[in-house]
Each structure stands twice: as C-alpha cells, then as structure tokens.
Design a protein around this motif. Structure first.
Motif, short mmCIF file in Angstrom:
data_model
loop_
_atom_site.label_atom_id
_atom_site.label_comp_id
_atom_site.label_asym_id
_atom_site.label_seq_id
_atom_site.Cartn_x
_atom_site.Cartn_y
_atom_site.Cartn_z
N ASP A 56 0.82 -1.21 0.00
CA ASP A 56 0.00 0.00 0.00
C ASP A 56 0.86 1.26 0.00
OD1 ASP A 56 -2.23 -1.61 0.02
OD2 ASP A 56 -2.56 -1.43 2.20
N THR A 57 1.94 1.25 0.76
CA THR A 57 2.83 2.42 0.82
C THR A 57 3.48 2.66 -0.53
OG1 THR A 57 3.27 1.96 3.15
CG2 THR A 57 4.81 3.40 2.02
N LEU A 58 3.98 1.61 -1.16
CA LEU A 58 4.61 1.77 -2.48
C LEU A 58 3.61 2.21 -3.53
CD1 LEU A 58 7.05 -1.28 -2.60
CD2 LEU A 58 7.64 1.14 -2.44
N THR A 59 2.41 1.64 -3.50
CA THR A 59 1.37 2.03 -4.46
C THR A 59 1.04 3.51 -4.30
OG1 THR A 59 0.47 -0.20 -4.42
CG2 THR A 59 -0.96 1.53 -5.27
N GLY A 60 0.87 3.95 -3.07
CA GLY A 60 0.57 5.37 -2.82
C GLY A 60 1.70 6.28 -3.27
N ALA A 61 2.94 5.86 -3.02
CA ALA A 61 4.08 6.70 -3.40
C ALA A 61 4.17 6.83 -4.92
CB ALA A 61 5.36 6.09 -2.85
N PHE A 62 3.99 5.72 -5.64
CA PHE A 62 4.08 5.79 -7.10
C PHE A 62 2.89 6.52 -7.70
CE2 PHE A 62 7.28 2.40 -6.69
CZ PHE A 62 8.26 2.94 -7.50
N GLU A 63 1.69 6.35 -7.13
CA GLU A 63 0.54 7.10 -7.63
C GLU A 63 0.76 8.60 -7.46
OE1 GLU A 63 -2.82 5.52 -5.54
OE2 GLU A 63 -3.03 3.81 -6.89
#
Length: 75
Positions: A56-63
């Motif tokens: 979730d953290t990586l997805t949020g950062a890339f989004e």
C-alpha cells in the motif's frame, strides 16, 4: 651459506606451489558469500512482496509520483 640458500629456496618453492590451492579456496569462499547474499535478498523481497502495508505504501508513493508528473511536476 649454501645450506641457508637451500632452505630459503625450499621454503619459496613450497609457498609458490601452494598458492594456487589457496586462491581456489578463496574463490569458493567468495562464491558462498554471494550465495548467502542472494538468499538473503530473495527472502527480504519475498517478505516485502507479501506485506500489504509495504504494498500500500509503495502504491501510494508511485501514484503520487505519477500524478505529480502528469500535472507538470509543479513541486
């Protein structure tokens, strides 16, 4: 003096005939270190891939990164 020279040359001959064996042993140790390092990286990547918090953290950062880039990067 001649006996000292013979002893000296004998020691040098022993040292240089054993050096290739030591080098092979060192290469084996280096290979083992790389295998252990690769195994540790695989375990860490496996744990991170199955951890939903990290996902979730990586997805949020890339989004956020891509949204900012699409908006013109107005930083």
């Amino acid at each position: 003096m001649s006996s000292m020279s013979r002893i000296y040359y004998s020691l040098l001959a022993r040292l240089f005939t054993r050096m290739p064996g030591r080098a092979r042993g060192q290469r084996g140790a280096s290979a083992l270190e790389y295998i252990v390092l690769a195994a540790a990286l695989i375990i860490i990547i496996g744990v991170l891939a199955t951890n939903t918090t990290v996902q979730d953290t990586l997805t949020g950062a890339f989004e956020g990164l891509f949204e900012d880039a699409a908006a013109g990067g107005g930083g």
